[in-house]
Design an enzyme around this catalytic site. Structure first.
Site, PDB file in Angstrom:
ATOM      1  N   GLU A 194       1.069  -1.432  -0.012  1.00 13.26           N
ATOM      2  CA  GLU A 194       0.407   0.085  -0.113  1.00 13.26           C
ATOM      3  C   GLU A 194       0.625   1.501   0.128  1.00 13.26           C
ATOM      4  O   GLU A 194       0.566   2.501   0.547  1.00 13.26           O
ATOM      5  CB  GLU A 194      -1.201  -0.021   1.290  1.00 13.26           C
ATOM      6  N   PRO A 195       1.565   1.636  -1.214  1.00 15.87           N
ATOM      7  CA  PRO A 195       2.310   2.623  -1.271  1.00 15.87           C
ATOM      8  C   PRO A 195       1.235   3.811  -1.284  1.00 15.87           C
ATOM      9  O   PRO A 195       0.363   4.223  -1.969  1.00 15.87           O
ATOM     10  CB  PRO A 195       3.127   2.590  -2.657  1.00 15.87           C
ATOM     11  N   ARG A 237       2.400   8.092   0.071  1.00 19.93           N
ATOM     12  CA  ARG A 237       3.702   8.727   0.558  1.00 19.93           C
ATOM     13  C   ARG A 237       4.872   8.829  -0.782  1.00 19.93           C
ATOM     14  O   ARG A 237       4.827   9.983  -1.210  1.00 19.93           O
ATOM     15  CB  ARG A 237       4.067   8.668   1.019  1.00 19.93           C
ATOM     16  N   TYR A 289       4.529  17.071  13.557  1.00 16.06           N
ATOM     17  CA  TYR A 289       6.079  16.605  13.429  1.00 16.06           C
ATOM     18  C   TYR A 289       7.081  16.993  13.384  1.00 16.06           C
ATOM     19  O   TYR A 289       8.198  16.580  14.099  1.00 16.06           O
ATOM     20  CB  TYR A 289       5.561  15.324  12.627  1.00 16.06           C
ATOM     21  N   CYS A 327      -2.427  32.889  12.752  1.00  9.38           N
ATOM     22  CA  CYS A 327      -1.988  34.057  14.662  1.00  9.38           C
ATOM     23  C   CYS A 327      -1.875  33.143  15.712  1.00  9.38           C
ATOM     24  O   CYS A 327      -2.411  32.250  16.784  1.00  9.38           O
ATOM     25  CB  CYS A 327      -3.215  34.170  14.971  1.00  9.38           C
ATOM     26  N   TYR A 358      -0.367  14.111   2.592  1.00 10.22           N
ATOM     27  CA  TYR A 358      -0.474  14.494   4.416  1.00 10.22           C
ATOM     28  C   TYR A 358      -0.691  16.236   4.072  1.00 10.22           C
ATOM     29  O   TYR A 358      -0.438  16.338   4.944  1.00 10.22           O
ATOM     30  CB  TYR A 358       0.354  13.994   4.750  1.00 10.22           C
TER      31      TYR A 358
END
Length: 445
Positions: A296-297, A299, A340, A367, A396
């Site tokens: 399941e690639p 990215r 992250y 802000c 993402y």
């Protein structure tokens, strides 16, 4: 000049400007406005073909799925369909989008550790190929819905092989205590298998695992494959049936910046070759029939294919050591730094070949003190109105975008061979209030 992972469809031209899909990035920014997501169709198709060809050559009976949580829209499902891939979806929204795009439901795998009743009903109604079950409670509910429809639903059971890949702790998914899957090391996965075999409206076809994301080590995937083969052998011995499908998930890493490996299609072919060899060798040793191999690639298909373009708004020296270059987007269109502390390669789109000697932090317009796109990156001197390109944002970014501070979500275009097409329209200000309602009792005051 900032270094990046060059390819034929994304490079620096003789004029010193960044080009993608045969088009000057800064021209796209000015024509379609910024922030703007830009996707390289040829790179997407190249990576899909790489995985499909690799499974066919190195294993035989298999299917790559596009992990659509990376970037989901009608056009992406249409491209995956035309390239002969399956897809995995993780929500009713992704499933609905795939259905609307005309994607064949038999090649859809529906994931998720907390599917709603409505999503499970949709899966049965749409006749999805496989529901990946992640809890005993979910299995019972799905069995009831399938029974109501007079159907037998194919399922995979998500298991946790206990492989700790070297990646960010928030994207590790196969460690002790993970919210995903039934652990195989303590007997829970085997126990659930025995339970599920008694469900009349569910057909267990195999198992799924996923060890994490942004992984460059082949050995992590090899160990996961070996553990899954061992588990398949125990299922055959203890339960009397041989699982037909082994889904090993995805998680193959991409180049973002700095010391990240600059992966080429042949490197991803190597990942598939190593996994295929581990499964084939393991099955031969255990005297198991080779299962259908699914990966399941996500990215690695769309991540480097996407860039985001911004316009510089302001430049400010906050201290002797900190210089902010603020752009017209931010955590609303790319929350990954806030989540992250993700790092990116950033280019001045029309000065991509100029010496990058000025250390800056790319700040967003929200802000929020943590609203940054990239910290401590090097650029040539830039000024208000210049276009910046943030690379490797195909995965993402749009998927996680929000309307924080009531900013609109950018649109997306697909480029190929010097042509550009809108695949997602930019939100309008009217879109922001479309779902708002003022109760009459407030109006009356």
């Amino acid at each position: 000049m900032t270094d990046f992972n060059y390819r034929p469809t994304m490079n620096v031209g003789g004029d010193g400007a960044l080009y993608i899909g045969g088009m000057k990035a800064a021209d796209l920014a000015r024509e379609y406005g910024t922030p703007l997501y830009v996707f390289d169709e040829d790179q997407i198709r190249l990576m899909m073909r790489t995985y499909k060809g690799a499974i066919e050559r190195h294993y035989g009976n298999g299917l790559p799925l596009y992990a659509s949580k990376a970037f989901s829209c009608l056009s992406m499902y249409s491209i995956a369909k035309s390239e002969g891939l399956g897809v995995d979806v993780v929500s009713g929204g992704e499933l609905f989008t795939a259905k609307k795009a005309g994607f064949p439901m038999k090649n859809v795998f529906f994931h998720g550790n907390s599917k709603t009743d409505e999503e499970l009903k949709m899966a049965v109604d749409f006749r999805v190929g496989y529901v990946v079950v992640d809890s005993a409670e979910e299995a019972k509910i799905l069995n009831d819905f399938a029974k109501e429809k007079g159907r037998v639903q194919n399922i995979l059971v998500r298991v946790n092989p206990g492989v700790e890949a070297h990646t960010h702790k928030y994207v590790q998914t196969a460690t002790n205590g993970s919210k995903f899957g039934f652990p195989i090391w303590d007997g829970r996965a085997l126990g659930f298998t025995k339970e599920i075999l008694g469900f009349k409206n569910l057909r267990i076809c195999g198992y799924h695992c996923h060890i994490g994301s942004q992984i460059f080590e082949k050995q992590s995937f090899v160990v996961a494959a070996q553990k899954m083969v061992e588990f398949f052998a125990s299922v055959k011995k203890e339960c009397g049936f041989t699982p037909a499908v082994m889904n090993l998930g995805g998680g193959f890493g991409i180049f973002y910046e700095g010391d990240d490996p600059k992966m080429k299609p042949e490197d991803y072919d190597g990942f598939v070759a190593a996994i295929s060899d581990a499964v084939t060798t393991g099955c031969k040793s255990a005297r198991l029939k080779k299962p259908r191999l699914v990966i399941e690639p996500g990215r690695s298909i769309v991540g480097e294919a996407g860039i985001t373009l911004y316009t510089v708004n302001t430049i400010k020296n906050a201290s002797e050591d900190v210089r902010y270059v603020a752009v017209d987007g931010g955590m609303g269109d790319n929350p990954r730094y806030a989540l992250y502390e993700s790092r990116y390669t950033v280019l001045a789109a029309e000065k991509a070949d100029a010496p990058a000697t000025r250390k800056v932090t790319i700040a967003g317009k929200c802000c929020e003190s943590g609203d940054m796109i990239a910290a401590d990156v090097y650029l040539p001197d830039v000024e208000r109105g210049d276009i910046l390109a943030v690379l490797s944002t195909g995965a993402y970014n749009y998927s996680m975008a929000s309307n924080y501070n009531r900013n609109v979500i950018p649109g997306a275009i697909l480029v190929s061979g010097g042509k550009a097409d809108v695949i997602i329209k930019k939100q309008t200000l009217s879109d922001l209030t479309r779902g708002d309602v003022i109760p009459q009792r407030i109006k009356n005051k």
